[in-house]
Design an enzyme around this catalytic site. Sequence first.
Site, PDB file in Angstrom:
ATOM      1  N   ASP A 169      -5.098  10.575   6.390  1.00  0.00           N
ATOM      2  CA  ASP A 169      -5.430   9.243   6.903  1.00  0.00           C
ATOM      3  C   ASP A 169      -6.901   8.940   6.641  1.00  0.00           C
ATOM      4  OD1 ASP A 169      -5.144   6.812   8.177  1.00  0.00           O
ATOM      5  OD2 ASP A 169      -4.127   7.651   9.928  1.00  0.00           O
ATOM      6  N   GLU A 194     -10.674   6.198   2.975  1.00  0.00           N
ATOM      7  CA  GLU A 194     -11.663   5.290   2.349  1.00  0.00           C
ATOM      8  C   GLU A 194     -13.112   5.750   2.538  1.00  0.00           C
ATOM      9  OE1 GLU A 194      -9.929   4.190   5.102  1.00  0.00           O
ATOM     10  OE2 GLU A 194      -8.123   3.535   4.085  1.00  0.00           O
ATOM     11  N   ASP A 213      -2.917  -0.082   7.253  1.00  0.00           N
ATOM     12  CA  ASP A 213      -2.464  -0.562   8.559  1.00  0.00           C
ATOM     13  C   ASP A 213      -2.219  -2.064   8.514  1.00  0.00           C
ATOM     14  OD1 ASP A 213      -2.857   2.048   9.312  1.00  0.00           O
ATOM     15  OD2 ASP A 213      -4.800   1.671  10.241  1.00  0.00           O
TER      16      ASP A 213
END
Length: 778
Positions: free
Chosen positions: A390, A393, A463
């Site tokens: 997760d 970035e 998301d």
Amino acid sequence: MINLKGVCVAVLLLSFSTTHAQVNSNKQGASFKFNSTDVEIQFYSPSIVRVFKTPVNKPYKKSSLVIIKTPDKTNVTQQREGSNLILRSLALKVVVNETNGSVVFYDLSGKQLLKDSTTTFTPKEEAGSPSYNVKASFVLDADEPVYGVGQVMDNKFNRRNSKYVMKNENTFTYSPYFMSVKGYGVYWDNYSISEYADSPGNLSFQSLGHCADYYFMYGKNADGVIKQIRSLSGKAPMLPLWAYGFFQSKERYTKQEESLEVLQKYRSLKIPIDVIIQDWRYWPEFNGTDSAWNSQRFDTDRFPNPKKWVDDIHKLNARLMIVTWPGFGPKTDQRKELDSKKMILNFDTWPPKSGARPYDVFNPEALNIYWKYLNERIFSYIGNDGWWLDSTEPDHINVKDADFDVPTHLGSYRSVKNAFSLMHNGGIATHQKAASKDKRVVLLTRSGFVGQQRYGSNTWSGDVGSTWEMLEKQIPAALNYTLMGIPNWNSDIGGFFAGRWNKEGGAKNPKYQELYLRWMQFGTFCPMMRSHGTEVPREIYNFGNRGDWCFDGQEKMINMRYRLLPYIYSTSWDVSHNDGTFMRPLIMDFAADAKTHEIGNQYLFGRSVMVAPVTKPEVSSWPVYLPASTTWIDFWTGEQLAGGQTVNKEVPKDIIPMYVKAGSILPWGPAVQYSGEKKWDDLDLRIYPGANGRFTLYEDEKDNYNYEKGSYSTIDISWNDAKKELTLYTQKGTYPGMLVSRKFNVCLVKPGLNIGMQANTAGKVVNYNGRQVTISFN
């Protein structure tokens, strides 16, 4: 070890003036000075040309994070015509003009493909060190569509007349790359926060760096370009068979018994499932705070016996994927060690107010430290099957401009930010493969970059919100992403943020049920089929019971996925072995049909099955364009339809428009509860007449890396439409446990017969022992 003076920007630096370039030719290209720029042109293969530029007298040694190919020995002939130096390979002609410094790419017939316009270097201080803003521009045909650039949630397919700040964030994943419908692509080798801009006659990249460095690839078509970007940056490995089954997740299962109960319910309902995912905070808190975030330890109250937990998951014939993050709370052992070695990036990451900060993925030693803890505390301890990576970035909390000046092992964070996911995925994948050849690496990651395909990564769209508008945006975003050569992509089925629906009945709300079912139909035809989200639980039994339309519609699509596994796994082999693509926008196979150039809401899944996901509520029919020069067969009815027309398909809630290319051979697998439950010794072969066709059925041990050593088998199958003959050729290859004989139930699809989800009720049974056999339908 990679050194940062190797992080650079890709583009061209050619000013148009009367200055005369001094061109020096060499065996594989040429170099010259023009105005204030040094330019080097080098053939990496007959179809790939690297153009490298630096300010004059400012030489720069480049070490790429993406490019792993070394130049092939390429025969390049050279010829002078007036002020032009012409470089010619077996695939390309490159013309360097000594008068204006231009470099123009042509095919061998003389058709101009691309021309550089200008490249400029503007001095800039970057985090206290001298650098440049590098801007390179290219001249394209005025009406020439281009694709790629990344996963962008703007509902655009063709990237012309668009501008993007290329900064990887949650739901936006960029790479400085574009592909033209003319059959060429350009990858600009730079990882900094950049800009892409296109206006009539001028497409440009602008980035931070010390050089302009790009690769021109001529593949003649989209498949050819993808083959070349993978030859430069790495081929996509095989994923295990189970990775193509159904994944169930939520934010989050709080204790080990909860995920086991979910699996047990699926098994009792006889709903197929292969993977359960464990999201965050399986680790203990520290004094009620997140200061121990991502410690990679298990909370002893909620996960008292994590080894037994995973063993129990495996006994249920399922697999575990578990989350790990790139940031560490200040009370973790990882953070303390990395901090002591100056391997932490000095800005806050998720979750807020936790003090968590990301590690320096650009430092090889930091990658080693990350794996050391991950392996000791999870992989070698519990034997999980995959990783959910997760925030790759990564998340950036309380953003300040100075954060981008933070030093990394390779320079400022600003100069390398977009490659964070590439490096993080690469560190875990290479370490796991070195530790075990028995489990293929499976990574689910929230970001990506060109080259990440070589690590077994499957990027998801982040998301995203649970809205019809967001569902619609997923499709062109996915197609542009996969056109960059990264084949594995998926999204949270139903959308991640579902709070508005939770206030209105959640999974029992018919309006949300319709959105979720339509999203699941789309998810069935993505490389990974994964249900996940927050606020509204997504397990199938939350939507009702068998006999309810939403439950039955989901069960239908999950069963569809499992019946298609022989087709999907064979497609995976095509992706790995032949540089194929799972999600194929229509321009890949029908570029000659100009109507496909703007269609980003339907695609082929594999090379045979076209889908057009429904992305609007309460519709009774859905428009589908059938590309020209091909006959199409409605999967649900068997009806044959001519290409070159738009049809309106009736779409009750349990139907997604599906059309199969004439000539397709579609293997249809057994009904199973998990991917490896039954051998493929009794397969249906559905033949879609109207054209000749071929298919290769691929099989191996379903996991491990033995296939890289040749441990697999293939069966080539062909259909001769004129003779109405199907030929099963001699089986090639061998592997432990390989079937030596099997049965094929061969069905010639006709309207109203052997269609849709129905089992084969008529056809010809073929007993196949690995030797060539031909079946006639005359």
